[in-house]
Design a protein around this motif. Structure first.
Motif, short mmCIF file in Angstrom:
data_model
loop_
_atom_site.label_atom_id
_atom_site.label_comp_id
_atom_site.label_asym_id
_atom_site.label_seq_id
_atom_site.Cartn_x
_atom_site.Cartn_y
_atom_site.Cartn_z
N ASP A 167 0.88 -1.23 0.01
CA ASP A 167 0.07 -0.01 0.06
C ASP A 167 0.77 1.37 -0.07
O ASP A 167 0.29 2.28 -0.02
N ARG A 197 -4.46 -5.51 2.46
CA ARG A 197 -4.86 -4.11 2.78
C ARG A 197 -5.76 -3.52 1.31
O ARG A 197 -5.22 -4.19 0.26
N ASN A 199 -6.25 -1.11 -0.27
CA ASN A 199 -5.34 -0.45 -1.01
C ASN A 199 -4.13 -1.13 -1.69
O ASN A 199 -3.14 -0.18 -2.04
N ALA A 200 -3.90 -2.21 -0.99
CA ALA A 200 -2.64 -2.98 -1.69
C ALA A 200 -2.55 -2.85 -3.26
O ALA A 200 -3.36 -3.24 -4.10
#
Ligand code: GTP
Ligand code: MG
Length: 376
Positions: A167, A197, A199-200
């Motif tokens: 991320d 995550r 937003n990875a």
């Protein structure tokens, strides 16, 4: 054109302008405070104040040049004496990308509950059993120890796990770690962390890595990239499998039947126990009673404690161990070696100390002409 006013020279030499003018009078020069002095006069005056003026910029003397951290006995091993040794693996990466979490997960998966309870103090290194292969993990606090080790020419690691948060991507300390590993020619395995995550962006990380010469295998390069989540314990096995694979290809060997040498991973002064050093044994076997020297410190191995908190009598190649018995605290990156007896290690340490003192003194007393003329 090499001139300087009385006032500026006084500032440079950290003396009162009046005192300097007195000195000049002694040389037959009646100078005002803003008068320009020529090079020869400056040299004579600087000399009066105990400075030696050098015409060339002072080159900093490196510790290596002084031999403060050299192996005095670098014994060549016969090939037939060599045996397999565990690989030493360092986890590196940018702040908060998950180094400690990963090391904890690997460690916990490899100690039984009872053993885990026995770990009382922090040790900067530990060994783990991965599918029957032993691996030694170095938990370098930040890059400091690693940097100082490399600056001192100590090669402590065989494999680098480069951890990059998916991320966050490649960050300054990621690049620093890549540079270290590449300069030391240590193979890099990339762990793309925090894939749990939302937003990875693992693909973006791979793209960024290519800018530093790390081209993923799946893109036709030779860099192994393993997506993981240290927090959720996802694909840690997959990562460790790659580490053991690379370790096997390295064919790492050492000779356990010789006096030990190694490197100080970290060291501190413990109130009750005195100087305590975490040592990575690199070759040979370290034993209780051995006479040891590391940098400016020396002593005799009084006790050794392994990564499980157990007292041990001997430590072979690639073993991390806490060593008690140094007369002072050595520095991370200092090379440890075993010599014949206490007299030898003391002599070597004292010899190094006096060289160091001379260097420290010498550096205070010289001032380069460039320094003098540099505008304040
Ligand atoms: P420094 O020692 O400060 O450089 O950090 P570090 O690289 O050791 O990172 P650390 O393991 O302390 O992790 C930093 C933060 O990221 C902690 O809050 C961890 O819980 C979190 N973290 C680590 N791994 C993961 C992961 O796989 N997923 C998620 N979501 N969080 C993670
Ligand atoms: Mg950490």
């Amino acid at each position: 054109d090499s001139s300087l006013t009385v006032k500026k020279l006084a500032e440079k030499l950290e003396v009162e302008p009046n005192s300097l003018m007195q000195e000049l009078i002694g040389l037959g020069i009646m100078a005002t405070i803003n008068q320009e002095l020529d090079e020869d006069t400056i040299e004579v005056i600087a000399d009066e104040y105990g400075y030696e003026v050098t015409t060339e910029p002072e080159e900093e003397i490196k510790e290596e040049d002084l031999g403060l951290n050299e192996l005095v006995q670098d014994i060549e091993d016969n090939p037939e004496d060599l045996q397999d040794r565990p690989a030493v693996v360092t986890v590196m990466g940018h702040v908060d990308h998950g180094k400690t979490t990963l090391l904890d997960v690997i460690r916990k998966a490899n100690v039984t509950a009872s053993e885990a309870g026995g770990i009382t103090q922090h040790i900067g290194a530990y060994q783990a059993n991965i599918n029957g292969d032993k691996l030694t993990f170095l938990d370098t606090p930040g890059h400091e120890a690693f940097t100082s080790m490399r600056a001192r020419g100590a090669q402590a690691t065989d494999i680098t796990i480069l951890i990059v948060a998916a991320d966050d991507g490649v960050m300054p300390q990621t690049v620093e770690a890549i540079n270290h590993a590449q300069a030391a020619e240590v193979p890099i395995i990339v762990a793309i962390n925090k894939i749990d995550r939302h937003n990875a962006q693992p693909e973006r990380v791979k793209q960024e890595l290519t800018e530093y010469g790390l081209v993923p295998e799946e893109w036709g390069g030779d860099t192994i990239c393993v997506p993981i989540s240290a927090l959720k314990k996802e694909n840690i096995d997959g990562l460790l499998e790659m580490v053991t694979l690379v370790a096997e290809m390295e064919e790492l060997k050492a000779n356990p039947d010789r006096p030990a040498n190694g490197v100080i991973v970290e060291a501190e002064l413990d109130k009750g126990r005195g100087a305590v050093a975490t040592v990575l044994v690199q070759n040979g076997t370290l034993k209780i009673g051995d006479s040891i020297v590391a940098g400016l410190s020396h002593g005799r191995v009084r006790a050794m404690i392994d990564d499980q908190g157990e007292r041990i009598e001997e430590a072979g190649p690639s073993t991390p161990v806490e060593v008690l018995g140094f007369n002072s605290v050595p520095q991370a990156g200092d090379l440890l070696q075993v010599l014949e007896d206490e007299k030898e290690v003391r002599n070597l340490a004292e010899d190094r100390q006096s060289k160091k003192r001379q260097q420290d003194l010498g550096q205070k007393q010289t001032v380069s002409l460039d320094d003098l003329f540099e505008q304040i």
